[in-house]
Each structure stands twice: as structure tokens, then as C-alpha cells.
Design a protein around this motif. Structure first.
Motif, mmCIF file in Angstrom:
data_model
loop_
_atom_site.group_PDB
_atom_site.id
_atom_site.type_symbol
_atom_site.label_atom_id
_atom_site.label_comp_id
_atom_site.label_asym_id
_atom_site.label_seq_id
_atom_site.Cartn_x
_atom_site.Cartn_y
_atom_site.Cartn_z
ATOM 1 N N GLY A 44 0.748 -1.311 -0.247
ATOM 2 C CA GLY A 44 0.105 -0.016 0.222
ATOM 3 C C GLY A 44 0.791 1.264 0.011
ATOM 4 N N LEU A 45 1.969 1.441 0.737
ATOM 5 C CA LEU A 45 2.320 2.444 0.983
ATOM 6 C C LEU A 45 3.647 2.832 0.005
ATOM 7 C CD1 LEU A 45 2.692 4.907 3.109
ATOM 8 C CD2 LEU A 45 4.298 3.753 4.510
ATOM 9 N N LYS A 46 3.133 3.620 -0.970
ATOM 10 C CA LYS A 46 4.166 3.801 -2.174
ATOM 11 C C LYS A 46 4.335 5.460 -2.203
ATOM 12 C CE LYS A 46 3.066 -0.098 -5.404
ATOM 13 N NZ LYS A 46 2.711 -0.237 -6.543
ATOM 14 N N GLU A 47 5.729 5.771 -2.661
ATOM 15 C CA GLU A 47 5.880 7.397 -2.791
ATOM 16 C C GLU A 47 5.080 7.852 -3.988
ATOM 17 O OE1 GLU A 47 7.449 9.579 -1.239
ATOM 18 O OE2 GLU A 47 7.615 8.180 0.402
ATOM 19 N N ASP A 48 4.939 7.194 -5.031
ATOM 20 C CA ASP A 48 4.148 7.626 -6.104
ATOM 21 C C ASP A 48 2.763 7.710 -6.213
ATOM 22 O OD1 ASP A 48 4.418 4.846 -6.546
ATOM 23 O OD2 ASP A 48 4.717 4.989 -8.682
ATOM 24 N N GLY A 49 2.218 6.933 -4.936
ATOM 25 C CA GLY A 49 0.825 6.714 -4.819
ATOM 26 C C GLY A 49 0.252 8.068 -4.576
ATOM 27 N N PRO A 50 -1.310 8.092 -4.611
ATOM 28 C CA PRO A 50 -2.047 9.342 -4.257
ATOM 29 C C PRO A 50 -1.928 9.606 -2.752
ATOM 30 C CG PRO A 50 -3.487 7.473 -4.819
ATOM 31 C CD PRO A 50 -2.169 7.084 -4.921
ATOM 32 N N SER A 51 -2.299 10.843 -2.275
ATOM 33 C CA SER A 51 -2.449 11.115 -0.858
ATOM 34 C C SER A 51 -3.834 11.154 -0.696
ATOM 35 C CB SER A 51 -2.041 12.801 -0.819
ATOM 36 O OG SER A 51 -2.284 13.245 0.463
ATOM 37 N N LEU A 52 -4.319 10.477 0.383
ATOM 38 C CA LEU A 52 -5.704 10.077 0.666
ATOM 39 C C LEU A 52 -6.084 10.631 2.020
ATOM 40 C CD1 LEU A 52 -5.653 5.852 0.262
ATOM 41 C CD2 LEU A 52 -5.921 7.775 -1.362
ATOM 42 N N ALA A 53 -7.262 10.840 2.194
ATOM 43 C CA ALA A 53 -8.004 11.344 3.404
ATOM 44 C C ALA A 53 -9.062 10.458 3.637
ATOM 45 C CB ALA A 53 -8.434 12.698 3.039
ATOM 46 N N VAL A 54 -9.328 9.860 4.816
ATOM 47 C CA VAL A 54 -10.478 9.235 4.979
ATOM 48 C C VAL A 54 -11.524 10.075 6.291
ATOM 49 C CG1 VAL A 54 -11.502 7.349 6.199
ATOM 50 C CG2 VAL A 54 -9.272 6.886 4.841
ATOM 51 N N SER A 84 -6.472 -1.774 2.850
ATOM 52 C CA SER A 84 -5.641 -2.546 3.156
ATOM 53 C C SER A 84 -5.442 -4.055 2.393
ATOM 54 C CB SER A 84 -5.557 -2.983 4.537
ATOM 55 O OG SER A 84 -4.544 -3.988 5.183
ATOM 56 N N ASP A 85 -6.690 -4.526 2.321
ATOM 57 C CA ASP A 85 -7.018 -5.831 1.714
ATOM 58 C C ASP A 85 -6.610 -5.780 0.343
ATOM 59 O OD1 ASP A 85 -8.187 -6.953 3.884
ATOM 60 O OD2 ASP A 85 -10.217 -6.869 3.455
ATOM 61 N N ARG A 86 -6.920 -4.621 -0.312
ATOM 62 C CA ARG A 86 -6.955 -4.387 -1.897
ATOM 63 C C ARG A 86 -5.378 -3.786 -2.254
ATOM 64 N NH1 ARG A 86 -11.928 -5.149 -4.105
ATOM 65 N NH2 ARG A 86 -11.429 -4.118 -6.011
ATOM 66 N N ASP A 87 -4.455 -3.700 -1.131
ATOM 67 C CA ASP A 87 -3.243 -3.016 -1.389
ATOM 68 C C ASP A 87 -3.318 -1.806 -2.153
ATOM 69 O OD1 ASP A 87 -1.836 -4.791 0.037
ATOM 70 O OD2 ASP A 87 -1.322 -6.253 -1.446
ATOM 71 N N PHE A 88 -4.358 -0.880 -1.798
ATOM 72 C CA PHE A 88 -4.345 0.378 -2.485
ATOM 73 C C PHE A 88 -3.325 1.301 -2.330
ATOM 74 C CE2 PHE A 88 -6.043 4.391 -3.365
ATOM 75 C CZ PHE A 88 -7.124 4.435 -4.480
ATOM 76 N N PRO A 89 -2.790 1.734 -3.377
ATOM 77 C CA PRO A 89 -1.497 2.654 -3.414
ATOM 78 C C PRO A 89 -1.566 3.978 -2.502
ATOM 79 C CG PRO A 89 -2.217 2.384 -5.501
ATOM 80 C CD PRO A 89 -3.159 1.591 -4.902
ATOM 81 N N TYR A 90 -0.954 4.443 -1.634
ATOM 82 C CA TYR A 90 -1.097 5.783 -0.957
ATOM 83 C C TYR A 90 0.452 6.074 -0.678
ATOM 84 C CZ TYR A 90 -0.998 3.187 3.534
ATOM 85 O OH TYR A 90 -0.587 2.508 4.532
#
Lengths: 379, 379
Positions: free
Chosen positions: B37-47, B63-69
Motif C-alpha cells: 500500500g505505502l508507495k511514494e508515487d501513490g496518491p495522498s488520501l484522506a478518510v 488494506s485488503d486491496r493493497d490500494f497504493p497511497y
């Protein structure tokens, strides 16, 4: 784990945790009245399946309505024979059900399952009893009237008590009774062409043991234990599932086909179109049904509400402002079927469609009360 | 009385009494994988609304889907600000939601109620965030796409991440998503003209506190106590009731009108006829729906079953012989919507009608998963 006591189940059978046992309730309500049930000129009764949920409710309704009787036989399987039971302050010994049980019996109320009815119903008739049968055994038999007293009393007009001739009268399925109590007054006014029913059915339809299993499972799930599945093959607590009746080759289960076929017979209208989806929900003793209606003639929602307010055995609970509509809990142990959510169906053109939501006590109007109302029409 | 612990609720949120907490489950499933999930080129997220039932599920699904952020902001009301939260083995401090919360945020997942969305959604958009909003605030806004990724992904095709321009995308109502996941594949084949829906809706739709109230009430009723009614005005345990959404002047409640209106918008078909009756049942986190369909073109049940078996995000559970059909419990914490009871509708002529029964996890596909699938389409 705290044990499931019969007091718990009794309270649930009565519809609320705080309700006193049936005999106490009756005595409170009639504190200054003399019991009128036991009468020398009343019919001789038999209750078949007296230990079941509906059998117990037969006794409760007979008592509540002061149904007159000369004597009453409490009949059950060999397993329960010899046990004692108090009814209207008199002690009875439960007798084993045999062909001889019906000698001298005028009215026999059956609720012991289809196979017992098939086997012993015709024998009771031969011996001169009028059988009011709560099973599905004879419902679709052309010669047997299928009766909801508020809907089609004429169907049993030819059957007379004291004629010496036995007869069979079938009590419809609980879902059918509850649905048609609300749909029939509207049908009389505007003729129902098609009806789409989705049910929310209580544990009681599967008997007292199913109600007990729902209670037991609920405790177990709350304690993090695996739920006990004896009556149903899957978790019922905090869950729901397609009705446990066998599924036929057309994809409908038997419960759904009862709604389809019994409606045609009771309304004497082979052309009425009915579809149903029957679902078991974790509720104790009252069914709910979402019913979508299509009419031949126009019927606006205000007229429909007025018709239902005047209908016998129906109470309208339809307060949109305070979001107060029928619930299974509120109709539990009540005689009337409650109807609400009465509204013009947006998906049908003109004033030819309505949606309604109906709740009725499965054990009472859905079974025991309807059967005893049938018996009352014989008096 | 035994206290309702958060562990109980957590277990129920996870759909079964024996399921381990989410973080443990994920770790077990991915014991030998590196978190992606945690990737330098992933988007910045807010929940937004991270402490609620859906907010918590956002994290679980991310987390389950390894969503990059690249980074993630945990936002909630002042009341929760300062509390700590562990996500993907990293500790976060929950921040109070303010307009500044969205500075530098690429994708904001909102589930904090309609008024928060109305107030802060447009501000987030102004600051360049793409807002995926789980509330009803913008669903019927013509300029806002209302998206189920398996159904109408094209509606959001014009919205691009990294364009510097903020945008709003609305997540449909849970009942609509679950219904249309099953109805759309059939609609594409034979065009739905009319749909009659009756729902069996879980506590989770009213939030985590409602789930807790159902548990608490159930314990109280089992102990013979009066049930606590804070969230709902009536007993929910062993009962059901018409959905608690306000009732409009046409007699439909807001939940029902969402099904009517959102279906039209998502299918881009103003003429599709829909009616619905929405009922709250004592089930924890998955909805069930009985859906009666009328088609323009013929569609037999075998073809329908084949279509549904091939449909993305749908699983067919339709075993008539063993009476095995979808249940809310079995779809709890699952991604797919389950469909069964697929059958030719006896009340419609020819092959133009079908009845189906659909179950879907309200928190997951009905809310968090669908929103994150929308976010995935932006990547």
C-alpha cells in the motif's frame, strides 16, 4: 450458559417478555366474570396436537373467546400421553391419538402435521366429527372448503353441526391468511389482477422447537459459541434465509406455492396472478408481508385506507409523520391483522397499483384463531 | 448484565463470532507478502469519518486491496481528534476535520453523514481533491456522477487524478448498489421495464451505534428486561420495522425513493419503473432484497443464471435441491453480491418476468468497497 427455560419460551409465545402466562391473563381480564365455556349443550371438542405451539394457542383462543363446549379431549402423540394439563381451571390428562379418540366428538381441531391429518382426518370424519385442519393435507382438495371466515364464509355454508355427518374444513396457510385479510377488502372493491408478495416469516411457523432454537442460537452467538442447528440447517440468529420448505421444479418453494394456489381457491378466481418470495426472519411469532397489488379498476390510496379501516379483523397502522407502521412484535398475541405503508405504487400508471405492508400473528390469526373462527361459524 | 464489549461488536462487524480482527486476518492471508500500500508515487488520501462503521471498513478495504497511497489522513469530528489508530502496522493520530484537512489530498473518501459532505465536500473539491462521497448529499446532483464500477464506469470517465482539478463522485445508496449489481447484467440483456423491490436491511446501515443497540437490546430481551431504544424508537431485537428514514408526502420513505431515483440515474433510463418497500430486520451487516423483474425482451431463467454467473462482482448461490440460497450472514465481510432464487415469475406471461433474491454486505459493497473501487478507477 444460562439455560433456556420454558418460561422464556412461554413469554415469547405470549409476544412479550413481561406478559403473564395465558391462564393468568384470562383471569385478570375476566376477574368478575363467570367462565362461560363449559356448557352442557355445547359441542364435544377434540384438540389434536395439543402440546404444539398451535395446539396450545387453540386452548388459549377457546378460553379467550368463551367457546362453548360440553367436553374437550386433549390429544397428542404417545410420547405426551398421560401428561397433565390445566385448562379453564380444570385438569386434563393428555390422551394418545387413536381412531377411537373421535367417537362422540363434534368438532376436532387438528394441528399435528400433514401426515397425522391425512391418516386420522378422514377417520374422524367417518366417525361424524367436523374436522378443522390446520395442515396443508386437504387444502387443495376440491371437495374441502378452504376458509378465512372474513373472506369466504360461504364456502362452508353447507356444513352443519348436529347433522350427524362428518366433514373436513381446511385452515389456509398462515402467510395466505395474513395476506388475504388485507388484500381481500381491496380485491372486492377493485379486483386484484396481480400480486407480488415478499414475506418476513417468524420462527413459530416451524413450531415451538424452532422458536426455542432461535432463542438458544441467539444466546450462543452472543456468547461467541457456534449456534446449535437442529431444526434449521443454518444459523438463524441475526440472519435470515429462504423458507425451509422444499423447493419445487419450477423454483418456487412449497410455502410460496401455497400463496399462489390458495389465493386462487379462496377468491374462487383461477386467473389471479400471484408470485411470492418467502423468507424466514429471526422474529418469534408474527409474520410480515410486503404486498404489491395491481388492480383492474382504479383505487386511490385514500379510498384503500378507508376500505381497510372498515374491514373486519383488520387494523390500519399508517402514521407517516411519526413513522409508525405495523411490526410483528406489536401484532404478537393480537387477533387483528395490521396494515400500513398504504401508498400509490409509483411503478404503475394511473390509480391501478398499491403497495401495502401487513403484519399478523402467525400462531393466532395465521392458525389457531382462524380455525376457531371457522368452528364458531358451525355453532 | 454482561457488558457489551467492543470485541463483540468487532466480531459482528467482521460477520461471524469466530473471525479474528481485521489486521490479524490480513496478516494471516498475506503472511509472506510485503505490504504494497505505502508507495511514494501513490496518491495522498484522506478518510473522512474514520471512526464510523464505514470509515473503519474503508481502512480494511484499502488494506485488503493493497490500494497504493503516499500518505493518508485520518479525519473525524473534534470528539475523536487526538485518538490513535493503527493501520498497516503504522500508528496515526486522528485529526479534526477542517477545510485545511484537504490541502494536498488527492482522493478524499467521505463517510461522515450528509451535512458534513454538503459542508466540506465542495471545499475539498476547491482545494483539488477528488471526493468519493458515501452520503446522499450529491447523489441526485446532475453534475455529479453516481457510480457502481461494474455498472456505469463511463459516468466518471472525465474525472482524472493528477489534473489538479477537484471533483465529486457519489457512491450510491447501499440498497441500490446491492440491487443493481444483480439486476444490471439482466437489464443489459433484456431491458428491465419494471422492478418491485422488498428489502431486508441490516443494522449497519444506521451505523455502528445501531449495531451495538441491536446487540444490547437482544441481551436485554433475553433477560426479560425492557430494551434500550436510543437509535431506534422501538424494539429491534426479535422484531422488524419499516425503514427509519423519513416518510415523504407520496408515502414512500427516503430510502425507498433512493432506489427509485438512483436506479434511473445509474441506468441513465428515466423511464424505468421502480417501487420499493424498505424494512429493517435484526441482522448485523448485510442486506437482502427480494426483487421482482419485468423485462422488455424475453429472458428465461437458465439464461439469466448464466448471465449472472459471468457477471463481475456477483456470485450465484442457487441450489434448489439442498435449499441453499444467499443469506446475509454468508455474504458478511465478502466483496461479492450473492444472487439466488432465480426463477421464472409465474405471475407474468411468457418469459418476461423473473424473481430473484440478492444479498450483499452493506458496509462493504454497499459502501466502502464500492467507494474504493471508484477510487481505483482513478489510478
Amino acid at each position: 450458559m444460562e439455560a433456556i427455560t420454558s418460561a422464556h419460551l412461554c413469554n415469547f409465545l405470549a409476544g412479550a417478555a413481561t406478559v403473564a402466562p395465558i391462564s393468568t391473563r384470562r383471569r385478570q381480564a375476566n376477574a368478575f366474570s363467570v367462565r362461560m365455556g363449559l356448557k352442557e349443550d355445547g359441542p364435544s371438542l377434540a384438540v389434536v396436537g395439543v402440546t404444539g405451539a398451535v395446539g396450545q394457542e387453540f386452548l388459549s383462543v377457546l378460553s379467550d373467546r368463551d367457546f362453548p363446549y360440553r367436553n374437550i379431549r386433549m390429544l397428542a402423540s404417545k410420547r405426551s400421553a398421560g401428561k397433565k394439563l390445566t385448562f379453564d381451571d380444570k385438569e386434563y390428562v393428555i390422551e394418545e391419538l387413536t381412531p377411537e379418540s373421535f367417537d362422540g366428538v363434534d368438532i376436532a381441531l387438528f394441528s399435528a402435521g400433514g401426515s397425522i391429518s391425512k391418516q386420522l382426518g378422514p377417520i374422524a370424519v367417518q366417525r361424524g366429527s367436523i374436522v378443522v385442519d390446520n395442515s396443508s393435507a386437504f387444502r387443495m382438495d376440491e371437495k374441502v372448503p378452504l376458509v378465512i371466515p372474513e373472506v369466504n364464509p360461504d364456502a362452508m355454508a353447507h356444513i352443519k353441526l348436529g347433522s350427524g355427518k362428518g366433514a373436513l374444513i381446511a385452515n389456509p396457510n398462515c402467510s395466505t391468511i395474513i395476506c388475504l385479510m388485507a388484500a381481500t377488502p381491496l380485491h372486492r372493491h377493485a379486483k386484484v389482477l396481480r400480486m407480488v408478495v415478499s414475506t418476513y416469516q417468524a420462527a413459530s411457523g416451524a413450531g415451538a422447537a424452532a422458536m426455542e432454537e432461535l432463542l438458544q442460537q441467539t444466546r450462543e452467538v452472543l456468547e461467541g459459541k457456534q449456534p446449535t442447528c437442529n431444526i434449521f440447517k443454518q444459523q438463524y440468529a441475526f440472519n435470515l434465509f429462504s423458507h425451509n420448505a422444499p423447493v419445487l421444479s419450477n423454483g418456487y418453494n412449497e410455502e410460496e406455492m401455497k400463496l399462489v394456489k390458495e389465493t386462487r381457491k379462496i377468491w374462487n378466481d383461477p386467473n389471479v396472478k400471484v408470485t411470492a418470495t418467502c423468507i424466514r426472519v429471526p422474529v418469534m411469532r408474527a409474520h410480515a408481508e410486503s404486498v404489491n397489488l395491481q388492480f383492474e379498476k382504479p383505487l386511490d390510496e385514500d379510498t384503500a385506507r378507508d376500505i381497510l379501516k372498515r374491514a373486519a379483523g383488520v387494523v390500519v397502522v399508517d402514521d407517516r409523520v411519526s413513522n409508525n407502521f405495523p411490526t410483528p412484535l406489536e401484532v404478537s398475541s393480537k387477533d387483528d391483522v395490521a396494515v400500513g405503508r398504504i401508498r400509490h405504487d409509483l411503478s404503475q400508471d394511473g390509480n391501478h397499483g398499491l403497495d401495502i405492508f401487513v403484519c399478523g400473528d402467525q400462531i393466532r390469526k395465521g392458525a389457531a384463531l382462524n380455525a376457531i373462527q371457522i368452528a364458531e361459524m358451525l355453532l
